[in-house]
Design an enzyme around this catalytic site. Sequence first.
Site, short mmCIF file in Angstrom:
data_model
loop_
_atom_site.label_atom_id
_atom_site.label_comp_id
_atom_site.label_asym_id
_atom_site.label_seq_id
_atom_site.Cartn_x
_atom_site.Cartn_y
_atom_site.Cartn_z
N GLN A 64 9.28 10.47 1.50
CA GLN A 64 7.83 10.55 1.25
C GLN A 64 7.27 11.74 2.03
O GLN A 64 7.45 11.84 3.25
CB GLN A 64 7.12 9.26 1.67
CG GLN A 64 5.70 9.23 1.11
CD GLN A 64 4.86 8.06 1.57
OE1 GLN A 64 4.78 7.79 2.76
NE2 GLN A 64 4.23 7.38 0.63
N ARG A 77 2.13 8.84 -5.05
CA ARG A 77 1.48 7.59 -4.62
C ARG A 77 -0.04 7.78 -4.57
O ARG A 77 -0.52 8.78 -4.01
CB ARG A 77 2.01 7.16 -3.25
CG ARG A 77 1.72 5.70 -2.95
CD ARG A 77 2.45 5.21 -1.71
NE ARG A 77 2.80 3.81 -1.90
CZ ARG A 77 2.76 2.87 -0.95
NH1 ARG A 77 2.42 3.17 0.28
NH2 ARG A 77 3.05 1.61 -1.22
N TYR A 107 -5.04 9.96 3.29
CA TYR A 107 -4.52 11.19 3.88
C TYR A 107 -4.94 12.43 3.07
O TYR A 107 -5.72 12.32 2.13
CB TYR A 107 -3.00 11.07 4.08
CG TYR A 107 -2.69 9.91 5.02
CD1 TYR A 107 -3.20 9.91 6.32
CD2 TYR A 107 -1.96 8.81 4.59
CE1 TYR A 107 -2.98 8.83 7.17
CE2 TYR A 107 -1.74 7.73 5.44
CZ TYR A 107 -2.25 7.74 6.73
OH TYR A 107 -2.04 6.68 7.58
N GLY A 124 7.41 -3.98 1.22
CA GLY A 124 7.35 -3.36 2.53
C GLY A 124 7.66 -4.38 3.59
O GLY A 124 8.80 -4.54 4.03
N ARG A 125 6.64 -5.13 4.01
CA ARG A 125 6.79 -6.05 5.14
C ARG A 125 7.93 -7.04 4.94
O ARG A 125 8.63 -7.40 5.89
CB ARG A 125 5.46 -6.77 5.39
CG ARG A 125 4.40 -5.83 5.95
CD ARG A 125 3.02 -6.41 5.87
NE ARG A 125 2.54 -6.52 4.49
CZ ARG A 125 1.39 -7.03 4.13
NH1 ARG A 125 0.56 -7.49 5.04
NH2 ARG A 125 1.03 -7.07 2.85
C1 FMN Z 1 4.66 -0.73 9.38
C2 FMN Z 1 4.11 -0.15 8.10
C3 FMN Z 1 4.15 1.24 7.94
C4 FMN Z 1 3.68 1.80 6.74
N1 FMN Z 1 3.82 3.16 6.55
C5 FMN Z 1 3.52 3.70 5.34
C6 FMN Z 1 3.85 5.06 5.05
O1 FMN Z 1 4.47 5.78 5.85
N2 FMN Z 1 3.49 5.55 3.84
C7 FMN Z 1 2.85 4.78 2.91
O2 FMN Z 1 2.53 5.27 1.82
N3 FMN Z 1 2.56 3.48 3.15
C8 FMN Z 1 2.92 2.93 4.32
N4 FMN Z 1 2.70 1.58 4.53
C9 FMN Z 1 2.18 0.73 3.43
C10 FMN Z 1 3.36 0.09 2.66
O3 FMN Z 1 4.12 1.07 1.98
C11 FMN Z 1 2.88 -0.96 1.61
O4 FMN Z 1 2.11 -0.31 0.63
C12 FMN Z 1 2.05 -2.08 2.23
O5 FMN Z 1 2.64 -2.57 3.42
C13 FMN Z 1 1.87 -3.25 1.24
O6 FMN Z 1 3.11 -3.74 0.82
P1 FMN Z 1 3.79 -5.08 1.46
O7 FMN Z 1 2.80 -6.18 1.29
O8 FMN Z 1 5.03 -5.28 0.65
O9 FMN Z 1 4.07 -4.78 2.90
C14 FMN Z 1 3.14 0.99 5.72
C15 FMN Z 1 3.09 -0.40 5.93
C16 FMN Z 1 3.60 -0.97 7.08
C17 FMN Z 1 3.60 -2.47 7.22
#
Ligand code: FMN
Length: 375
Positions: free
Chosen positions: A105, A229, A177, A321-322
Site C-alpha cells: 500500500q 482505496r 490522507y 483487518g482486526r
Molecule cells: C492497527 C490498524 C492499522 C491500520 N492501518 C491501516 C493502513 O495502514 N492503511 C489503511 O488503508 N487502513 C488501515 N487500517 C484500517 C484497516 O485496513 C480496515 O479498513 C479497518 O480496520 C476495518 O476492517 P476490520 O474491521 O476488518 O479491522 C488499520 C486498522 C488497524 C486496526
Amino acid sequence: MNKKYSKVLSPFTFPVSGVTVDSRVVMAPMTTFSGNEDGTVSDGEIAYYKERNKGANLLLTACAYVLPQGKGFHGQIGVHSDEMIPSLKRIADSLKENGGKAVLQIHHGGRMCPPEELPDGQSVSASAVAALRDGAQMPREMTEAEIKETIFAYGEATRRAAEAGFDGVEIHGANTYLIQQFFSPHSNRRMDKWGGSLKKRMSFPLAVVDAVKATVQRNAKHPFIVGYRISPEEVENPGITFQDTLALVEALAAKGLDYLHVSTMNFWAGSIRDERDTESRTKLICEKVGNKLPIIGVGSISSPEQAEDVLETGVSLVALGRELLIEPHWLEKIKADEVEQIEKALDVHNQEGLKIPTPMWTSLLSRTGWLPIKE
Ligand SMILES: Cc1cc2nc3c(=O)[nH]c(=O)nc-3n(C[C@H](O)[C@H](O)[C@H](O)COP(=O)(O)O)c2cc1C
C-alpha cells in the site's frame, strides 16, 4: 476442503493484470508502528507477516510512505528511495512464501503527518487548512512543482514495489490522507487546475493513477495488480459527499484498475453524513460500478458466514483487518474445516504466539474497544 463456504473459497482473477488468487480473502492493510527509524522493515514485522501469510490469499501491507514529507506514523515503513528495495523484498518474500500474492500500500499522509516525523517539521496539503482535530498543525499549501514531484513519487514507489517482487500496489486514496485531501472540498480550496470544482478535485487522484499505471506498463516484468482505496464520505462540512464519491468511482472505473477497496469500519453501515441513509456504502458503490471494477468490501467481518453474506452482495473480495490480528490462521482453519477453532477475541497473554510487534501491540491495547479482548 470445506464445501460450506463456497464463495469465500472460490478463486478470483483480477481483470487487468490477470493475476489469480485462490480465495476471496484479503488481509486488510494495517500499520504496525514497528518499522525501523530509517523506514526499513524490522524483524518483528517480518515475523508478523510470516505468521499471517496463510491467513488470506491477497495480502496487503501496512501503508508505506512515498516521500519523507509524507511519513504519517512513527515506525512507518518507507518506499521513498531505492535503498528501501532490499527491505521491501523481505516483506514481499515473507508474504509470498506460501503462495499468497503480496500488494504494497503506497501512501502520503499530507496534513495528517505528525510534524515530528517530517524532515522540516512542516506538513503539506492541497491547501493551508488544518484537519479538524485537537492540536492539528496548519499545513503548507503545495506548490505546482511539489504536486508534480509527489505524483512522480507514487510512480517511483510502484517501480520499487515491482523490483522488490510485489504482485501489485494499492494506492491509498482513503482515510483522510493526501490523495483524499485533494479530493475533499474541506482540505482542497485551490482555484487552479487541482481544485475548485468536483472535476478538478479529482485531478490529483487520477494523475496518481495515471503515473502508477504508466510505471507498470513501462517497468513491471511480471503481472502486476493496481488497486485503489477510497473512503466513501467525510463528516466535515464542506466534505466529501456520497454523490462526489459516485462520480470519482466512475472516473476510476474508466482507468482500468484491478480493484477498488472501499474503506469502512463496518461493511453494512450507512452514511456518516445522514443517519436516515442506512444502506451499505460499499453495496451501493458495487451496484454502480461493480460490473466494470471489482470491489473489495471490508469492515467488522470476522466469521466465514459474515464473509459469505458480504460476498452475496456482489463484491468480489472481502478484507479482514482486526480479525487477522486475533486469528492469523483464519483462512487455513476454514480450509481445514476447523471453523469452530477460529479465535474471535484477542488473547492478551499471547503476544508472542500472535507475533504482533510490541509498538503495534501497545497501540492496540491502548485504544479501548478497538479489538474484542479475551482476558
Ligand atoms: C492497527 C490498524 C492499522 C491500520 N492501518 C491501516 C493502513 O495502514 N492503511 C489503511 O488503508 N487502513 C488501515 N487500517 C484500517 C484497516 O485496513 C480496515 O479498513 C479497518 O480496520 C476495518 O476492517 P476490520 O474491521 O476488518 O479491522 C488499520 C486498522 C488497524 C486496526
